[in-house]
Design a protein around this motif. Sequence first.
Motif, PDB file in Angstrom:
ATOM      1  N   ARG A   1      21.075  74.421  29.330  1.00 46.23           N
ATOM      2  CA  ARG A   1      20.433  74.733  27.687  1.00 46.23           C
ATOM      3  C   ARG A   1      19.220  74.290  27.541  1.00 46.23           C
ATOM      4  NH1 ARG A   1      23.868  71.917  24.881  1.00 46.23           N
ATOM      5  NH2 ARG A   1      22.377  70.023  24.749  1.00 46.23           N
ATOM      6  N   GLU A   2      18.786  73.239  28.344  1.00 43.65           N
ATOM      7  CA  GLU A   2      17.356  72.804  28.189  1.00 43.65           C
ATOM      8  C   GLU A   2      16.508  73.450  29.111  1.00 43.65           C
ATOM      9  OE1 GLU A   2      16.213  70.184  26.047  1.00 43.65           O
ATOM     10  OE2 GLU A   2      18.303  70.700  25.383  1.00 43.65           O
ATOM     11  N   LEU A   3      16.911  73.913  30.396  1.00 47.61           N
ATOM     12  CA  LEU A   3      16.217  74.536  31.321  1.00 47.61           C
ATOM     13  C   LEU A   3      15.855  75.850  30.837  1.00 47.61           C
ATOM     14  CD1 LEU A   3      17.206  73.087  34.719  1.00 47.61           C
ATOM     15  CD2 LEU A   3      15.215  72.296  33.592  1.00 47.61           C
ATOM     16  N   MET A   4      16.891  76.580  30.362  1.00 48.35           N
ATOM     17  CA  MET A   4      16.676  77.874  29.957  1.00 48.35           C
ATOM     18  C   MET A   4      15.861  78.138  28.669  1.00 48.35           C
ATOM     19  SD  MET A   4      20.700  79.410  30.124  1.00 48.35           S
ATOM     20  CE  MET A   4      20.279  80.674  29.062  1.00 48.35           C
ATOM     21  N   ALA A   5      15.761  76.933  27.958  1.00 49.47           N
ATOM     22  CA  ALA A   5      14.570  77.009  27.006  1.00 49.47           C
ATOM     23  C   ALA A   5      13.163  76.414  27.486  1.00 49.47           C
ATOM     24  CB  ALA A   5      15.056  76.072  25.766  1.00 49.47           C
ATOM     25  N   GLY A   6      13.159  76.351  28.836  1.00 45.59           N
ATOM     26  CA  GLY A   6      11.821  75.914  29.167  1.00 45.59           C
ATOM     27  C   GLY A   6      11.409  74.528  28.959  1.00 45.59           C
ATOM     28  N   ARG A   7      12.401  73.753  28.933  1.00 44.68           N
ATOM     29  CA  ARG A   7      12.269  72.159  28.703  1.00 44.68           C
ATOM     30  C   ARG A   7      12.681  71.575  29.807  1.00 44.68           C
ATOM     31  NH1 ARG A   7      14.143  73.634  23.292  1.00 44.68           N
ATOM     32  NH2 ARG A   7      16.218  73.105  23.748  1.00 44.68           N
ATOM     33  N   PRO A   8      12.161  70.315  30.258  1.00 41.34           N
ATOM     34  CA  PRO A   8      12.643  69.635  31.469  1.00 41.34           C
ATOM     35  C   PRO A   8      14.089  69.068  31.333  1.00 41.34           C
ATOM     36  CG  PRO A   8      11.256  68.332  29.697  1.00 41.34           C
ATOM     37  CD  PRO A   8      11.145  69.552  29.339  1.00 41.34           C
ATOM     38  N   SER A   9      14.767  68.739  32.374  1.00 41.13           N
ATOM     39  CA  SER A   9      16.144  68.335  32.365  1.00 41.13           C
ATOM     40  C   SER A   9      16.155  66.954  32.511  1.00 41.13           C
ATOM     41  CB  SER A   9      16.846  68.851  33.725  1.00 41.13           C
ATOM     42  OG  SER A   9      18.138  68.343  33.744  1.00 41.13           O
ATOM     43  N   THR A  10      16.557  66.274  31.362  1.00 43.19           N
ATOM     44  CA  THR A  10      16.870  64.657  31.384  1.00 43.19           C
ATOM     45  C   THR A  10      18.277  64.205  30.874  1.00 43.19           C
ATOM     46  OG1 THR A  10      16.034  64.712  29.119  1.00 43.19           O
ATOM     47  CG2 THR A  10      14.675  64.407  30.857  1.00 43.19           C
ATOM     48  N   ALA A  11      19.233  65.259  31.433  1.00 44.79           N
ATOM     49  CA  ALA A  11      20.507  64.785  31.103  1.00 44.79           C
ATOM     50  C   ALA A  11      21.169  63.482  31.559  1.00 44.79           C
ATOM     51  CB  ALA A  11      21.496  66.015  31.831  1.00 44.79           C
ATOM     52  N   GLY A  12      20.338  62.995  32.577  1.00 47.81           N
ATOM     53  CA  GLY A  12      20.789  61.807  33.021  1.00 47.81           C
ATOM     54  C   GLY A  12      19.847  60.660  32.838  1.00 47.81           C
TER      55      GLY A  12
ATOM     56  N   THR B   1       2.215  84.123  30.749  1.00 51.36           N
ATOM     57  CA  THR B   1       2.372  85.684  30.836  1.00 51.36           C
ATOM     58  C   THR B   1       3.736  85.870  30.162  1.00 51.36           C
ATOM     59  OG1 THR B   1       3.403  85.778  32.996  1.00 51.36           O
ATOM     60  CG2 THR B   1       1.271  85.758  32.892  1.00 51.36           C
ATOM     61  N   ALA B   2       3.988  87.093  29.922  1.00 50.17           N
ATOM     62  CA  ALA B   2       5.196  87.650  29.423  1.00 50.17           C
ATOM     63  C   ALA B   2       6.474  87.231  30.160  1.00 50.17           C
ATOM     64  CB  ALA B   2       5.262  89.153  28.979  1.00 50.17           C
ATOM     65  N   ILE B   3       6.260  87.532  31.604  1.00 55.73           N
ATOM     66  CA  ILE B   3       7.360  87.045  32.456  1.00 55.73           C
ATOM     67  C   ILE B   3       7.604  85.739  32.260  1.00 55.73           C
ATOM     68  CG2 ILE B   3       7.920  86.836  34.994  1.00 55.73           C
ATOM     69  CD1 ILE B   3       6.310  89.495  35.582  1.00 55.73           C
ATOM     70  N   GLY B   4       6.782  84.942  32.243  1.00 52.91           N
ATOM     71  CA  GLY B   4       7.056  83.357  32.064  1.00 52.91           C
ATOM     72  C   GLY B   4       7.599  83.168  30.997  1.00 52.91           C
ATOM     73  N   ALA B   5       7.332  83.576  29.804  1.00 51.15           N
ATOM     74  CA  ALA B   5       7.644  83.339  28.348  1.00 51.15           C
ATOM     75  C   ALA B   5       9.062  83.679  27.958  1.00 51.15           C
ATOM     76  CB  ALA B   5       6.513  83.918  27.443  1.00 51.15           C
ATOM     77  N   THR B   6       9.637  84.826  28.786  1.00 49.72           N
ATOM     78  CA  THR B   6      10.853  85.389  28.557  1.00 49.72           C
ATOM     79  C   THR B   6      11.999  84.390  28.492  1.00 49.72           C
ATOM     80  OG1 THR B   6      10.018  87.493  29.290  1.00 49.72           O
ATOM     81  CG2 THR B   6      12.558  87.495  29.066  1.00 49.72           C
ATOM     82  N   GLU B   7      12.701  84.251  27.465  1.00 49.30           N
ATOM     83  CA  GLU B   7      13.650  83.308  27.352  1.00 49.30           C
ATOM     84  C   GLU B   7      15.005  83.930  27.007  1.00 49.30           C
ATOM     85  OE1 GLU B   7      13.025  80.302  24.503  1.00 49.30           O
ATOM     86  OE2 GLU B   7      14.985  79.750  24.257  1.00 49.30           O
TER      87      GLU B   7
ATOM     88  N   ILE C   1       9.493  69.963  39.355  1.00 47.65           N
ATOM     89  CA  ILE C   1       9.406  71.373  40.375  1.00 47.65           C
ATOM     90  C   ILE C   1       8.907  72.402  39.461  1.00 47.65           C
ATOM     91  CG2 ILE C   1      10.509  73.209  41.665  1.00 47.65           C
ATOM     92  CD1 ILE C   1      12.616  70.816  42.282  1.00 47.65           C
ATOM     93  N   ALA C   2       9.232  72.578  38.050  1.00 47.32           N
ATOM     94  CA  ALA C   2       8.937  73.781  37.549  1.00 47.32           C
ATOM     95  C   ALA C   2       7.858  73.555  36.379  1.00 47.32           C
ATOM     96  CB  ALA C   2      10.188  74.239  36.663  1.00 47.32           C
ATOM     97  N   LEU C   3       7.340  72.371  36.489  1.00 48.43           N
ATOM     98  CA  LEU C   3       6.072  71.995  35.675  1.00 48.43           C
ATOM     99  C   LEU C   3       5.101  73.210  35.480  1.00 48.43           C
ATOM    100  CD1 LEU C   3       5.206  68.242  36.348  1.00 48.43           C
ATOM    101  CD2 LEU C   3       6.259  69.241  34.360  1.00 48.43           C
ATOM    102  N   ASP C   4       4.724  73.541  34.158  1.00 50.71           N
ATOM    103  CA  ASP C   4       3.545  74.502  34.039  1.00 50.71           C
ATOM    104  C   ASP C   4       4.438  75.929  34.100  1.00 50.71           C
ATOM    105  OD1 ASP C   4       1.503  72.585  34.576  1.00 50.71           O
ATOM    106  OD2 ASP C   4       1.738  73.096  36.737  1.00 50.71           O
ATOM    107  N   ALA C   5       5.394  75.939  34.186  1.00 50.30           N
ATOM    108  CA  ALA C   5       6.281  77.312  34.073  1.00 50.30           C
ATOM    109  C   ALA C   5       6.994  77.334  32.892  1.00 50.30           C
ATOM    110  CB  ALA C   5       7.256  77.577  35.312  1.00 50.30           C
ATOM    111  N   GLY C   6       7.075  78.550  32.147  1.00 52.66           N
ATOM    112  CA  GLY C   6       8.006  78.820  31.215  1.00 52.66           C
ATOM    113  C   GLY C   6       9.330  79.068  31.646  1.00 52.66           C
ATOM    114  N   PRO C   7      10.246  79.585  30.712  1.00 51.02           N
ATOM    115  CA  PRO C   7      11.581  79.727  30.969  1.00 51.02           C
ATOM    116  C   PRO C   7      11.711  80.859  32.041  1.00 51.02           C
ATOM    117  CG  PRO C   7      11.264  79.851  28.628  1.00 51.02           C
ATOM    118  CD  PRO C   7       9.985  79.772  29.209  1.00 51.02           C
ATOM    119  N   SER C   8      10.823  81.779  32.020  1.00 47.64           N
ATOM    120  CA  SER C   8      11.126  83.064  33.296  1.00 47.64           C
ATOM    121  C   SER C   8      12.259  83.535  33.300  1.00 47.64           C
ATOM    122  CB  SER C   8      10.548  82.164  34.494  1.00 47.64           C
ATOM    123  OG  SER C   8       9.259  81.656  34.565  1.00 47.64           O
TER     124      SER C   8
END
Length: 441
Positions: free
Chosen positions: A112-123, A59-65, A134-141
Amino acid sequence: MAGAGAGSQDRTGTDGVGFSRRRLLGSAGAAGAAGLVLGAAGGSAGYAASRPDEPAALTAIGATEAMFHGKHQPGITTPLQARGHLVAFDLVPGAGRKEAAALMRRWSAVARELMAGRPSTAGGTDGPGHDTGIALDAGPSSLTVTFGFGRTFFDRTGLTGRRPAGLDPLPPFSSDQLDARRSNGDLWVQIGADDALVAFHALRAIQKEAMGAAGVRWQMNGFNRTPGATGRPMTARNLMGQIDGTGNPKPADEDFDTRIFVPSPSRASGASGAPDASQDWLAGGSYAVVRRIRMLLDDWEKLPVDRQEQVIGRRKSDGAPLSGGTETTPMDLDKAGPDGRLVIPDNAHARISSPEKNGGAAMLRRPFSYHDGISADGTPDAGLLFVCWQADPFRGFVPVQRKLDRGDALSPFLRHEASGLYAVPGGAAKGEYVGQRLLES
């Protein structure tokens, strides 16, 4: 919104969080280009139909970045988000400038990664920074992560010579009943999103990356109305039911930047009149004043609506000033009724806090409501996580709060329980992390 970081680049494959970046951006475009920048008023229809083996369009809400890179950090002028977490950290004993720089580098990468809707793998995929899912299936929102430094941060990192005067301690106020354990802190992080799981996902990632370098001093969780919940875009209401934020400065205002953001050293002179190069790291940044304000709702709700309106100075139904008009009509502070009394009482909150009564002092209020259950006395532990932004807290927040402290009709229904003041650096350019210009100078 100036500048687009790596997080805004299109990706043709599915990226591991269950959706295609190309599909995400296409979906947002179909909902209206304004949704990417300002958030959508709609977007309540849910996921679009798709084949079982094909990820559903967001949806537009989930896709907003929101963009991570830019002149200013995100989360300052970003429209109010539905969910928020405010959290302060203290550096662990023995940690200093080197450890703080490494932490800010990790935090910036995660944000930077999470705001783009990508998973966090910094470590790394197997290390402490692996994504929790936790946020699988969701967009940047509309996720934003904003970082600030408290006064004590400069002592801990040996940078007291670069601590700005804007971080001098706030003066005490008569309504303060501050809990030191829930105030201040070396570092401050504001997280906001339009989805609760996306916001919590970011909170966990930030907390995990801090391990070994900083520990949580305090955390507060808040909320606002969900975008699309009203028939038209409108100013938010607080837990007293009042429209809250009508008089906020607008980015379109000619003097908005000078009121809200710290100027570059070439425009900000020190005591000698020469540019103060020690504060170049703060150019494009701002100061955040954070206050946990408990609302005494049981007492407030005993007042009839007309009395509540006298306390505030505005109609409860639509936020219009008692002097007449609509929500955005300027207050007529001199208007009197047939009885000769001021229509907007002399102690009304809207009157006392107005720029006209404070020498033009203004701040950008961007709060979250909170509700932490029932307190020991049986009353709601609820109120406002007040966050305001300004170029100088001693020209923005302080004069207004001093005036309110001396006779605001709303004060008997409020209790200030925690406080913090943070210098928030300007946004990170591509290839930079937040605070790099301070920590690597």
